[in-house]
Scaffold this active site. Structure first.
Site, PDB file in Angstrom:
ATOM      1  N   HIS A 133      47.788  49.951 -69.516  1.00  0.00           N
ATOM      2  CA  HIS A 133      48.269  51.315 -69.244  1.00  0.00           C
ATOM      3  C   HIS A 133      47.871  52.355 -70.295  1.00  0.00           C
ATOM      4  CE1 HIS A 133      50.643  49.971 -65.876  1.00  0.00           C
ATOM      5  NE2 HIS A 133      51.398  49.172 -66.615  1.00  0.00           N
ATOM      6  N   ASP A 168      48.188  42.365 -61.892  1.00  0.00           N
ATOM      7  CA  ASP A 168      49.518  42.690 -62.413  1.00  0.00           C
ATOM      8  C   ASP A 168      50.308  43.426 -61.314  1.00  0.00           C
ATOM      9  OD1 ASP A 168      50.677  43.119 -65.493  1.00  0.00           O
ATOM     10  OD2 ASP A 168      51.432  44.647 -64.105  1.00  0.00           O
ATOM     11  N   HIS A 170      51.906  46.024 -61.695  1.00  0.00           N
ATOM     12  CA  HIS A 170      51.718  47.468 -61.906  1.00  0.00           C
ATOM     13  C   HIS A 170      50.243  47.841 -61.767  1.00  0.00           C
ATOM     14  CE1 HIS A 170      55.399  46.360 -64.186  1.00  0.00           C
ATOM     15  NE2 HIS A 170      55.853  47.509 -63.730  1.00  0.00           N
ATOM     16  N   ASP A 257      53.944  39.580 -63.653  1.00  0.00           N
ATOM     17  CA  ASP A 257      55.206  40.246 -63.317  1.00  0.00           C
ATOM     18  C   ASP A 257      55.356  40.468 -61.812  1.00  0.00           C
ATOM     19  OD1 ASP A 257      53.164  42.083 -63.374  1.00  0.00           O
ATOM     20  OD2 ASP A 257      54.133  43.472 -64.761  1.00  0.00           O
TER      21      ASP A 257
HETATM   22 ZN    ZN Z   1      52.968  44.988 -65.143  1.00  0.00          ZN
END
Ligand code: ZN
Length: 373
Positions: A133, A168, A170, A257
């Site tokens: 990120h 992931d 995200h 995750d």
């Molecule tokens: Zn994540």
């Protein structure tokens, strides 16, 4: 198959704070499980101690003023307006040692890239990496330094064509942003929809700009998506797009995750789906740099990355967690874990979820496939 595992016993000495979901001890727990399964003594594997990344390497992607501020925080010097750089919030605490931590994670990802690029090994795994990120002058989503972006830039400098594949939960927004305008890096992210999860991006319409148009691929999934939906989306898009792009090297972010029970996300994959995707990456990767990523339920993290490392070495391990490890795990104090009450939602509206995922896959095929050369 020759492989390398990059690791440091120092990882667990860094601390985001007592209430922060990212606990670096997850890496030590995973390492311990690998050990219990005999995966730290594979004859054709190399076990490499992580090195720290230099300033020059951090500056391949990050801005000097941002790195300077990280240095001040790292040493415990007082800083002004750290919030301008995304620091000091609950997500990205300004803790002492944060740059030492980030240098170690990034150094390990660079080592993985070097070992794979030079042909010394076919696959290298840095489970601490994948902090996808961070932006050039912004900490975001627990990430201070964007190690995948830096590793990819190091490969581009050696004239390599790179595909980045991120599973992931995200969206891999920082890596997408880094290469949004180039056709030398293909970024593919399969994640929970930005409508329900941080960072709120990663829609099919984000396809790249200029020369990069068509080289950013996003496959958002509805919350509560399970193995079946994930694998349908992943297998429909990733192998054919890699086949078209023909990368020299694949850099993958293997965040865990998205596994059922993770306290931060709403996806419901299991290790069956995760391992199938990892196996597919192994078969489609000419050379493979594998990084970790998110994962906040420690027993999920340890099991999934242990299975991933076995798969990278073409090994299958018995479906039994060794007793010895359970004792070890108890010592870490995480045996209880937490029970979530929303797993029953998994089957709710499955038909609707199928409709959404089918139309996302069709959109990616229709809009992006013709653009990849
Ligand atoms: Zn994540």
């Amino acid at each position: 198959m020759t492989s390398a595992l990059i690791y440091s016993p120092l990882y667990r000495t860094f601390d985001y704070g007592p209430t922060h979901p990212l606990r670096t001890v997850r890496l030590a727990v995973t390492h311990a499980l690998m050990d219990s399964c005999g995966l730290l003594s594979i004859p054709c594997a190399r076990y490499v101690d992580a090195r720290v990344a230099t300033d020059e390497e951090l500056l391949l992607f990050h801005r000097p003023e941002y790195v300077a501020l990280l240095k001040d925080i790292n040493e415990g010097r007082p800083v002004l307006r750290a919030d301008r750089f995304g620091l000091g919030s609950g997500d990205n605490p300004a803790f002492r040692g944060l740059l030492d931590w980030s240098r170690l994670v990034t150094g390990a990802s660079l080592q993985a890239a070097e070992l794979v690029e030079s042909g010394e090994v076919q696959v290298a795994f840095n489970m601490a990496g994948g902090l996808h990120h961070a932006l050039p002058a912004l900490a975001s989503g627990f990430c201070y330094i964007n190690d995948p972006a830096i590793a990819i830039i190091s490969l581009l400098r050696k004239g390599r064509r790179v595909a980045y594949v991120d599973i992931d939960a995200h969206h891999g927004d920082g890596v997408q942003e880094a290469f949004f305008g180039t056709d030398q890096v293909l970024t593919v992210s399969v994640h929970e929809s930005g409508h329900s999860l941080f960072p709120g991006t990663g829609f099919v319409e984000e396809m790249g700009v200029g020369a990069g148009l068509g080289y950013a691929v996003n496959i958002p999934l509805p919350p509560f998506s399970d193995d079946e939906l994930f694998l349908y989306a992943f297998e429909s898009i990733v192998p054919p797009i890699i086949e078209r792009f023909k990368p020299d090297i694949i850099v993958s972010q293997l965040g865990v995750d998205a596994l059922r029970g993770d306290p931060l996300t709403h996806l419901n994959y299991t290790n069956n789906g995760f391992c199938k995707a990892v196996e597919t990456m192994r078969t489609v990767s000419p050379k493979w740099v594998a990084l970790g990523g998110g994962g906040y339920e420690i027993s999920n993290v340890a099991r999934a990355w242990t299975l991933a490392w076995a798969s990278m070495n073409g090994l299958a391990i018995a479906d039994v967690i060794p007793q010895e490890f359970l004792l070890h795990f108890r010592n870490f104090g995480f045996l209880g874990g937490r029970l979530r009450d929303d797993n029953y939602m998994e089957m709710v509206g499955k038909e609707q979820m199928w409709d959404q995922v089918r139309s996302t896959v069709a959109m990616v095929r229709e809009r992006i496939f013709p653009l990849i050369r």
